[in-house]
Design an enzyme around this catalytic site. Structure first.
Site, PDB file in Angstrom:
ATOM      1  N   ARG A  85       0.841  -1.193   0.000  1.00  0.00           N
ATOM      2  CA  ARG A  85       0.000   0.000   0.000  1.00  0.00           C
ATOM      3  C   ARG A  85       0.877   1.245   0.000  1.00  0.00           C
ATOM      4  O   ARG A  85       1.946   1.284   0.636  1.00  0.00           O
ATOM      5  CB  ARG A  85      -0.883  -0.004   1.243  1.00  0.00           C
ATOM      6  CG  ARG A  85      -1.962   1.077   1.307  1.00  0.00           C
ATOM      7  CD  ARG A  85      -3.007   0.884   0.266  1.00  0.00           C
ATOM      8  NE  ARG A  85      -4.219   1.669   0.572  1.00  0.00           N
ATOM      9  CZ  ARG A  85      -5.098   2.060  -0.330  1.00  0.00           C
ATOM     10  NH1 ARG A  85      -4.896   1.749  -1.603  1.00  0.00           N
ATOM     11  NH2 ARG A  85      -6.172   2.726   0.012  1.00  0.00           N
TER      12      ARG A  85
ATOM     13  N   THR B 165      -9.117  -0.473 -10.160  1.00  0.00           N
ATOM     14  CA  THR B 165      -8.414  -1.570  -9.498  1.00  0.00           C
ATOM     15  C   THR B 165      -8.518  -2.829 -10.354  1.00  0.00           C
ATOM     16  O   THR B 165      -9.379  -2.928 -11.221  1.00  0.00           O
ATOM     17  CB  THR B 165      -9.016  -1.805  -8.093  1.00  0.00           C
ATOM     18  OG1 THR B 165      -8.999  -0.579  -7.363  1.00  0.00           O
ATOM     19  CG2 THR B 165      -8.250  -2.838  -7.298  1.00  0.00           C
TER      20      THR B 165
ATOM     21  N   GLU C 144      -5.870   3.448  -7.843  1.00  0.00           N
ATOM     22  CA  GLU C 144      -6.987   4.069  -7.119  1.00  0.00           C
ATOM     23  C   GLU C 144      -8.124   4.451  -8.050  1.00  0.00           C
ATOM     24  O   GLU C 144      -9.046   3.696  -8.240  1.00  0.00           O
ATOM     25  CB  GLU C 144      -6.556   5.261  -6.268  1.00  0.00           C
ATOM     26  CG  GLU C 144      -7.673   5.922  -5.491  1.00  0.00           C
ATOM     27  CD  GLU C 144      -8.520   4.942  -4.668  1.00  0.00           C
ATOM     28  OE1 GLU C 144      -9.580   5.346  -4.210  1.00  0.00           O
ATOM     29  OE2 GLU C 144      -8.136   3.774  -4.503  1.00  0.00           O
TER      30      GLU C 144
ATOM     31  N   SER D 124      -7.811   0.565   2.812  1.00  0.00           N
ATOM     32  CA  SER D 124      -8.135   0.030   1.495  1.00  0.00           C
ATOM     33  C   SER D 124      -9.259  -0.988   1.594  1.00  0.00           C
ATOM     34  O   SER D 124      -9.332  -1.752   2.561  1.00  0.00           O
ATOM     35  CB  SER D 124      -6.902  -0.648   0.882  1.00  0.00           C
ATOM     36  OG  SER D 124      -7.234  -1.308  -0.328  1.00  0.00           O
ATOM     37  N   SER D 125     -10.119  -1.013   0.577  1.00  0.00           N
ATOM     38  CA  SER D 125     -11.130  -2.066   0.481  1.00  0.00           C
ATOM     39  C   SER D 125     -10.581  -3.321  -0.180  1.00  0.00           C
ATOM     40  O   SER D 125     -11.262  -4.355  -0.202  1.00  0.00           O
ATOM     41  CB  SER D 125     -12.343  -1.566  -0.305  1.00  0.00           C
ATOM     42  OG  SER D 125     -13.044  -0.580   0.414  1.00  0.00           O
TER      43      SER D 125
ATOM     44  N   GLY E   5     -13.323  -2.820  -7.372  1.00  0.00           N
ATOM     45  CA  GLY E   5     -14.668  -2.298  -7.145  1.00  0.00           C
ATOM     46  C   GLY E   5     -14.776  -1.189  -6.129  1.00  0.00           C
ATOM     47  O   GLY E   5     -15.879  -0.878  -5.679  1.00  0.00           O
ATOM     48  N   GLY E   6     -13.649  -0.556  -5.719  1.00  0.00           N
ATOM     49  CA  GLY E   6     -13.752   0.484  -4.702  1.00  0.00           C
ATOM     50  C   GLY E   6     -14.338  -0.087  -3.426  1.00  0.00           C
ATOM     51  O   GLY E   6     -14.043  -1.225  -3.031  1.00  0.00           O
TER      52      GLY E   6
END
Length: 585
Positions: free
Chosen positions: A121, A403, A423, A468-469, A490-491
């Site tokens: 990350r 993503t 992002e 982060s998802s 998919g955010g």
């Protein structure tokens, strides 16, 4: 697809499965840079894989998948293939991931049974302040923040892959970038999805950098079927091949990154020193038993624990077992999402900077109490009070699209499940050395504290990693052997997409492809975003009667890729909503 319940599904749903959350398998995140030199701790029993099951690749672009498979055919490891896949994805799918972005990589080692979470990350600059996205005392608009140089953190994907390769690579690093260099030099055919992003209204597609890159000799925007060449990218990946990750974090490429970040209006504070100081982290995975399996995800700042929480709550809501034809099952799934998102948004951040109640959010008694609220929800859920929580401000994070995910299993049974991102679409819209830079810092909460001064878990701080998802999953059996992997872009909707795929395959007994193909339903806050056209009118009417009023999904759509070993063969899938493929030898 046939939405009726199979006999095997009815038998599976009727089984009595003891809900377990074995503390023996709880491995929470390790903090601090000292983990960089430590060997990753194994998860569960040290049981080698029961024979080689690869190779197999499931990725979002055929050119990237083929690059990974070519490495596997040469005897490369799953990590070797991941390096090649990412190098090509950054070229042919730049709207989603790239050398200028970050990633989480889950790795299974077949010889030892160890599962490791590699954290690549991005990190905030050393000069970042909690008011990074403030101007004149007020938060910037999201568009202005994304396009600014302030949105870019120190990229982590390349350094993370280098760390994973040092531990688990089989081929020389220098030999993993040939396909990316060739495609960049000779050119590749612009795919329909990339063409759609080039022509989109996303502001990043209209920056000076993007216009110059995506325009042909006639000055017109490239379209599907056109050839796109990127000699600067070819030079970059050749430099990476020759000099390793230092080629990106020091020297000419680093200077190009900083020049792009600091150009124009609202320059960023990212410095050469920040790039040189970046370190990936090898962390212990967070694992939980669920039904017949053990599911492992990265610890915070990933939100994978939220997927585990939703599945644990589902064990207390029998309606979930009803299957894809039942409105009650979808209703329960939606209500559990609301509870899961409320907790995730309030408590998850970078655990090296804030105390994240990982064990508390997965505590059996807490999970049961939260699940009991599902039938009572008439709107957005409030966050709970898990054991070990600390007061946190309401979250003010907007997490956009952009993503990719892929899965690799090599001939020895080693596996990678990796979610990777810049992002937003084309990141910040700024380019350096042939690739787009991330806008990852907009994943922080724009408001660092509430009116009472209580801090947000996901507030900006120097060196901090934004929440982060991304939730790549490794699936083990109860003896600790690898049996599958799955993940999605998919955010914020990633959590819903991954949970859907896991429920579809492991609870509803669908094939991986059928589980991926299921309609998406995302319930965060008050609304319900869905692939409305994929739900039958009858099912939509039943859901509406239960208070689940479906609206078209406004978030980034899924790009699920997954594999599952069952019945002596690979059951694999690639999301038809994108351009992905599954390749085997």
């Amino acid at each position: 697809m046939d939405m009726t319940l199979s006999a095997s599904l009815r038998r599976r749903a009727a089984r009595i499965l003891t809900p377990v959350l074995s503390t023996a398998l709880i491995l929470t995140a390790c903090a601090g840079p000292m983990r960089l030199s430590a060997e990753p701790a194994p998860v569960a029993a040290q049981v080698p894989s029961q024979g080689a099951r690869g190779p197999i690749v499931s990725a979002a672009n055929p050119l990237a998948a083929e690059a990974g498979m070519a490495v596997l055919r040469r005897g490369g490891s799953a990590v070797d293939a991941a390096v090649a896949i990412q190098a090509v994805l950054g070229l042919v799918e730049p709207q989603s991931s790239g050398l200028g972005g970050g990633a989480f990589l889950m790795h299974y080692d077949a010889a030892s049974g160890a599962v490791t979470a590699f954290d690549g990350r991005e990190t905030a600059p050393s000069a970042a302040t909690p008011e990074l996205f403030f101007e004149d005392g007020e938060p910037l608009g999201f568009r202005e923040a994304v396009l600014s140089g302030r949105s870019t953190g120190a990229p982590g994907a390349v350094a993370m892959l280098a760390m994973a390769h040092e531990r688990h690579g089989r081929l020389a690093w220098s030999g993993l970038f040939g396909d990316a260099a060739r495609l960049a030099e000779d050119g590749f055919i612009v795919s329909p999805r990339l063409a759609g992003m080039i022509a989109s209204r996303a502001p990043q597609a209209s920056t000076d950098w993007a216009r110059a890159y995506f325009s042909g000799a006639d000055g017109e925007r490239l379209e599907a079927g056109d050839t796109l060449r990127n000699p600067a990218y070819a030079a970059t990946v050749r430099a990476l091949a020759e000099d390793g990750p230092d080629a990106l974090y020091r020297g000419d490429i680093a200077r190009e990154i900083i020049a792009a970040v600091q150009a124009g209006e609202r320059p960023g504070a990212l410095s050469l020193e920040d790039l040189a100081a970046y370190r990936p982290v090898a962390r212990e995975a967070v694992c939980r038993e669920w039904r017949l399996y053990v599911l492992c995800v990265p610890p915070p700042p990933s939100s994978g624990l939220a997927v585990l929480q939703l599945l644990a709550m589902a064990e207390h809501v029998p309606a979930v077992d009803g299957g894809p034809a039942e409105a009650d099952a979808w209703t329960a799934f939606a209500q559990l999402q609301r509870l899961m998102y409320a907790d995730r948004d309030r408590y998850v951040g970078d655990a090296d900077f804030v105390a994240v109640p990982v064990a508390g959010l997965l505590d059996p008694a807490y999970v049961a109490g939260r699940a009991a609220l599902a039938p009572t929800l008439g709107g957005a859920a409030e966050p709970g009070l898990p054991p070990g929580f600390q007061p946190r401000a309401a979250d003010a994070t907007a997490e956009p699209a952009g993503t990719s995910h892929f899965v690799v299993v090599d001939a020895q049974g080693n596996a990678v499940s990796m979610t990777t991102t810049v992002e937003s679409i084309f990141g910040s819209g700024r380019m350096a050395a042939g690739f787009f830079l991330n806008n990852q810092l907009t994943d922080f909460s724009f408001s660092p504290v509430d009116a009472a001064g209580v801090p947000a878990a996901n507030a900006v701080a120097p060196g901090k990693r934004p929440r982060s998802s991304m939730s790549p999953v490794i699936i083990l059996d109860r003896e600790g052997r690898f049996v599958g992997a799955v993940g999605s872009p998919g955010g914020t909707s990633i959590l819903a997409y991954v949970a859907k795929a896991l429920i579809g395959t492991l609870a509803w007994d669908l094939s991986m492809q059928d589980a991926i193909d299921l309609p998406n339903l995302v319930a965060r806050g008050d609304g319900f975003g869905a692939d409305t056209e994929m739900f039958t009118p009858e099912l939509q009417a039943e859901l509406a009667a239960a208070g689940i009023d479906l609206r078209p999904n406004a978030s980034e759509n899924s790009g699920l890729h997954g594999v599952l070993w069952r019945d002596g063969r690979w059951d694999a899938g690639a999301d038809p909503r994108r351009e992905g493929v599954v390749l085997t030898r």
